[in-house]
Each structure stands twice: as structure tokens, then as C-alpha cells.
Design a protein around this motif. Structure first.
Motif, PDB file in Angstrom:
ATOM      1  N   GLU A 148     -23.506  16.201 -16.041  1.00 25.23           N
ATOM      2  CA  GLU A 148     -22.183  16.272 -16.150  1.00 25.23           C
ATOM      3  C   GLU A 148     -21.546  14.715 -16.385  1.00 25.23           C
ATOM      4  O   GLU A 148     -20.362  14.799 -16.789  1.00 25.23           O
ATOM      5  CB  GLU A 148     -21.601  16.488 -14.732  1.00 25.23           C
ATOM      6  N   ARG A 149     -22.025  13.762 -15.983  1.00 24.69           N
ATOM      7  CA  ARG A 149     -21.720  12.366 -16.296  1.00 24.69           C
ATOM      8  C   ARG A 149     -22.706  11.543 -16.409  1.00 24.69           C
ATOM      9  O   ARG A 149     -23.658  11.486 -15.645  1.00 24.69           O
ATOM     10  CB  ARG A 149     -20.455  11.951 -15.166  1.00 24.69           C
ATOM     11  N   GLU A 177     -20.115   8.348 -28.521  1.00 24.15           N
ATOM     12  CA  GLU A 177     -19.343   9.494 -27.987  1.00 24.15           C
ATOM     13  C   GLU A 177     -18.641  10.407 -28.920  1.00 24.15           C
ATOM     14  O   GLU A 177     -18.127  11.377 -28.681  1.00 24.15           O
ATOM     15  CB  GLU A 177     -18.172   8.662 -26.968  1.00 24.15           C
ATOM     16  N   SER A 203     -17.959  16.091 -29.214  1.00 20.00           N
ATOM     17  CA  SER A 203     -16.895  15.824 -28.587  1.00 20.00           C
ATOM     18  C   SER A 203     -16.888  15.873 -26.947  1.00 20.00           C
ATOM     19  O   SER A 203     -16.332  15.189 -26.261  1.00 20.00           O
ATOM     20  CB  SER A 203     -15.727  17.121 -28.723  1.00 20.00           C
ATOM     21  N   GLU A 204     -17.971  16.780 -26.432  1.00 19.32           N
ATOM     22  CA  GLU A 204     -17.961  16.818 -25.055  1.00 19.32           C
ATOM     23  C   GLU A 204     -18.851  15.540 -24.763  1.00 19.32           C
ATOM     24  O   GLU A 204     -18.654  15.156 -23.329  1.00 19.32           O
ATOM     25  CB  GLU A 204     -18.890  17.935 -24.632  1.00 19.32           C
ATOM     26  N   SER A 225     -17.843  12.458 -25.211  1.00 13.10           N
ATOM     27  CA  SER A 225     -16.706  11.275 -24.873  1.00 13.10           C
ATOM     28  C   SER A 225     -16.266  11.713 -23.484  1.00 13.10           C
ATOM     29  O   SER A 225     -15.948  10.762 -22.666  1.00 13.10           O
ATOM     30  CB  SER A 225     -15.583  11.735 -25.884  1.00 13.10           C
ATOM     31  N   ASP A 226     -16.430  12.931 -22.987  1.00 14.11           N
ATOM     32  CA  ASP A 226     -15.771  13.044 -21.644  1.00 14.11           C
ATOM     33  C   ASP A 226     -16.961  12.926 -20.663  1.00 14.11           C
ATOM     34  O   ASP A 226     -16.616  12.629 -19.271  1.00 14.11           O
ATOM     35  CB  ASP A 226     -15.453  14.580 -21.631  1.00 14.11           C
ATOM     36  N   LYS A 227     -17.958  12.881 -21.069  1.00 11.13           N
ATOM     37  CA  LYS A 227     -19.258  12.806 -19.953  1.00 11.13           C
ATOM     38  C   LYS A 227     -19.633  11.528 -19.887  1.00 11.13           C
ATOM     39  O   LYS A 227     -19.952  11.030 -18.972  1.00 11.13           O
ATOM     40  CB  LYS A 227     -20.593  13.253 -20.489  1.00 11.13           C
TER      41      LYS A 227
END
Length: 235
Positions: A29-30, A57, A61-62, A64-66
């Protein structure tokens, strides 16, 4: 309690650690990263790791959030007490012990100890690193038995439940190239070729189809052979 859904990746900026970072971004998730300045001869990798972090990242796209915080730890004392071809400008050769003189005694054990201390403070339950026993330079601190033993010692010593994960342990270099291709397609492999650094001599002037490096040190030879043996050579 340590969060197993959040990973800390030991990230040097090389091919293996970049592949492991992508692997972790697909699964957790991170993801946070940690690098080490230990007086390495190829310290150009410290600049390359920042370039890779700024670009990876964008592959998905995902991701970058992680992608979370990056940490840099000063372990210059490790270089100060070492007498190796990886921490000084000496000829790379095999020693009578059967180990190459690029072996920095205790390096991965120290790395994992410091990474786990950081993970403990930040509540991270998983530690990921790119050591490999299948296709490596003979370093004893890259072996699966070493990783399992260190995990036991760290968990006992910190009263924790860290999970040390080694995605590349049983892969040769060709399979590592194939893994990065499956994870991030040619875009990830292009990032590895252009911006990661593996050469022990820190050479960034010679560009080969597999990336930058002197082409002669053990690390360059493994990277080159793996690329040639993989499907990427036909891209």
C-alpha cells in the motif's frame, strides 16, 4: 505493531534494487526507501538513485500515490574500517579466501540492522532488499541462510515481527531483467538501462545496450550477460 502493508526498500540505485522497488510498488500500500552512504567507490549511485526515484513513479499512476519518504543514512564508518576494492581505488581481484576483494565485510548485516531500526521507528513491517544467491559475486551476506538468520536476530533483539523479503534470491540476472519487464514493461527496463547504476568503478561515460559502466568489472559482466541472455536483447 508493525504494518506489513507498508514496505521499506533498501534502495541503492542499482538494477537489482530498482527492480525490487518496482516489485514492492506493485504489492504494498505504501513504500518507503532507504539508501546508505558508506564511502563507496561508486558513489555516483547516490546521484542515480535520486534520478530513478524521481522517474519511477511516472511509470504507473498508482505508483506515484504509493511511493513514500526516502531516507539516507550516513554509514561512512563502514568504509573507514574496510579495506576493499569497493571502498578504495584498488584493483579488483580474487583473494586467497576465495572471495572477491569487492566484498565489504558485514555490509548487508549493517544495512539490515540500520534499516530495521528505521522501520521500527516508522512502524514498517516489511523490509525488501535485492540480494541474490543464484547469480552473485560469492558474497556470504547475500545468501538465503544469512537473510533468515538476520531476520531471526532482529526480531528477537527488537521484540518485533519484521518480514525480510528478497524477491531476487533465486533469480539469475537474465530472470531479473525479465522480472522488471513483467512488472513495468519496456519503460521500466529503459529506466534501469539509462538511469540505474551498477558498475563498481563508478563509470558513467560508457553507454552500452544494457546501461552505463566500465564493462569489465564483475558487476558489469553479470549485468551484461543477463541482458544478452534475456529477451530484452531482441527488443
Amino acid at each position: 505493531m508493525k504494518d506489513k502493508s507498508v514496505a521499506l526498500v533498501l534502495f541503492s540505485g542499482g538494477q537489482d534494487s530498482t527492480t525490487c522497488l518496482a516489485w514492492a510498488l506493485e504489492r504494498f500500500e505504501r513504500v518507503e526507501t532507504v539508501g546508505f552512504d558508506y564511502g563507496q567507490r561508486h558513489r555516483v549511485e547516490l546521484e542515480c538513485r535520486q534520478e530513478v526515484l524521481s522517474r519511477i513513479e511516472n511509470i504507473k499512476s498508482e505508483w506515484s500515490d504509493k511511493l513514500g519518504d526516502d531516507h539516507m543514512l550516513d554509514l561512512s564508518v563502514l568504509g573507514a574500517i574496510s579495506d576493499t576494492a569497493l571502498t578504495s581505488d584498488t584493483e579488483i581481484k580474487m583473494l586467497e579466501s576465495g572471495l572477491p576483494n569487492t566484498f565489504v565485510p558485514g555490509r548487508n548485516i549493517v544495512f539490515l540492522t540500520m534499516a530495521s531500526a528505521l522501520a521500527y521507528r516508522r512502524g514498517l513491517g516489511t523490509i525488501v532488499l535485492g540480494v541474490c544467491e543464484t547469480d552473485y559475486s560469492g558474497y556470504p551476506d547475500c545468501r538465503d541462510d544469512t537473510m533468515k538468520s538476520v531476520q531471526v536476530a532482529l526480531n528477537l533483539g527488537m521484540e518485533a515481527r519484521f518480514n525480510i523479503v528478497t524477491p531476487l534470491m533465486w533469480l539469475d540476472k537474465a530472470e531479473t531483467w525479465e522480472l522488471s519487464k513483467r512488472i513495468g514493461g519496456w519503460e521500466l527496463n529503459e529506466l534501469i538501462i539509462e538511469h540505474s547504476h551498477t558498475c563498481y568503478k563508478g563509470n558513467r561515460t560508457k553507454r552500452h545496450v544494457w546501461g552505463y559502466g566500465c564493462g569489465e568489472c564483475p558487476s558489469c559482466k553479470m549485468r551484461r550477460t543477463g541482458f544478452i541472455d534475456s529477451s530484452l536483447a531482441k527488443h
